[in-house]
Design a protein around this motif. Structure first.
Motif, PDB file in Angstrom:
ATOM      1  N   ILE A   1      56.226  43.281  94.336  1.00 49.72           N
ATOM      2  CA  ILE A   1      55.567  44.044  93.279  1.00 49.72           C
ATOM      3  C   ILE A   1      54.116  43.579  93.208  1.00 49.72           C
ATOM      4  O   ILE A   1      53.850  42.382  93.164  1.00 49.72           O
ATOM      5  CB  ILE A   1      56.264  43.792  91.931  1.00 49.72           C
ATOM      6  N   GLN A   2      53.180  44.521  93.203  1.00 50.31           N
ATOM      7  CA  GLN A   2      51.764  44.177  93.125  1.00 50.31           C
ATOM      8  C   GLN A   2      51.216  44.642  91.791  1.00 50.31           C
ATOM      9  O   GLN A   2      51.436  45.780  91.381  1.00 50.31           O
ATOM     10  CB  GLN A   2      50.991  44.820  94.264  1.00 50.31           C
ATOM     11  N   VAL A   3      50.512  43.739  91.107  1.00 50.57           N
ATOM     12  CA  VAL A   3      49.893  44.062  89.821  1.00 50.57           C
ATOM     13  C   VAL A   3      48.443  43.618  89.850  1.00 50.57           C
ATOM     14  O   VAL A   3      48.079  42.714  90.589  1.00 50.57           O
ATOM     15  CB  VAL A   3      50.622  43.384  88.642  1.00 50.57           C
ATOM     16  N   THR A   4      47.628  44.270  89.045  1.00 50.35           N
ATOM     17  CA  THR A   4      46.238  43.843  88.920  1.00 50.35           C
ATOM     18  C   THR A   4      46.120  42.982  87.671  1.00 50.35           C
ATOM     19  O   THR A   4      46.969  43.023  86.784  1.00 50.35           O
ATOM     20  CB  THR A   4      45.278  45.041  88.821  1.00 50.35           C
TER      21      THR A   4
ATOM     22  N   LYS B   1      38.130  43.176  87.239  1.00 44.14           N
ATOM     23  CA  LYS B   1      37.705  43.514  88.600  1.00 44.14           C
ATOM     24  C   LYS B   1      37.235  42.289  89.366  1.00 44.14           C
ATOM     25  O   LYS B   1      37.511  42.145  90.549  1.00 44.14           O
ATOM     26  CB  LYS B   1      36.598  44.573  88.559  1.00 44.14           C
ATOM     27  N   GLU B   2      36.538  41.381  88.693  1.00 39.60           N
ATOM     28  CA  GLU B   2      36.025  40.178  89.357  1.00 39.60           C
ATOM     29  C   GLU B   2      37.171  39.256  89.786  1.00 39.60           C
ATOM     30  O   GLU B   2      37.168  38.716  90.883  1.00 39.60           O
ATOM     31  CB  GLU B   2      35.037  39.432  88.456  1.00 39.60           C
TER      32      GLU B   2
ATOM     33  N   GLY C   1      42.388  41.502  95.533  1.00 35.40           N
ATOM     34  CA  GLY C   1      42.864  42.780  95.047  1.00 35.40           C
ATOM     35  C   GLY C   1      44.017  42.735  94.082  1.00 35.40           C
ATOM     36  O   GLY C   1      44.015  43.415  93.089  1.00 35.40           O
ATOM     37  N   LYS C   2      45.037  41.924  94.345  1.00 41.01           N
ATOM     38  CA  LYS C   2      46.235  42.025  93.525  1.00 41.01           C
ATOM     39  C   LYS C   2      46.988  40.706  93.482  1.00 41.01           C
ATOM     40  O   LYS C   2      46.850  39.862  94.349  1.00 41.01           O
ATOM     41  CB  LYS C   2      47.160  43.093  94.087  1.00 41.01           C
TER      42      LYS C   2
END
Length: 127
Positions: free
Chosen positions: A99-102, A106-107, A114-115
């Motif tokens: 599972i990829q989350v942010t 942004k920095e 990215g994730k």
């Protein structure tokens, strides 16, 4: 109890079952005597993985470890350490379940490439 406290408590309970190296003392809970674990430690074996991947001949050089004990020790270690071959298909399947989350920043996402990746195989994570 708050969600954060439950999560912290669960992480503390699961800390022994993490994916990192297992301490050699874990063998005691799998039928290996404390004296034998001490002999292994004194011989330089500090993790279950080091015993699992050690040649039987190397274990036999430890004073007090017979062939039968070496077999028993390696059998116990093999039960604790995932050993064996993983096909590319199985590996790809496990990677696809990540599972990829942010982070929402942004920095920070740039710093983390990215994730954040969460594996559904980790206890407590629900996919």
């Amino acid at each position: 109890m708050s969600i954060a406290q439950e999560h912290r408590s669960q992480n503390e309970d699961d800390s022994e079952d993490s994916s990192g190296p297992l301490l050699i003392q874990k063998l005691e809970s799998h039928g290996i005597g404390a004296a034998d674990v001490k002999k292994l430690t004194e011989a330089g074996y500090h993790t279950v993985e080091s015993v699992a991947y050690a040649p039987k001949k190397a274990l036999l050089t430890i004073k007090g470890i017979s062939e039968a004990k070496a077999d028993k020790i390696q059998d116990a270690a093999a039960k604790l350490v995932p050993m064996g071959f993983t096909t590319a298909t199985e590996f790809h399947q496990r990677r696809s379940e990540i599972i990829q989350v942010t982070t929402g920043s942004k920095e920070l996402d740039k710093l983390l490439n990215g994730k954040l990746c969460l594996s559904p195989n980790i206890k407590g994570n629900k996919a």
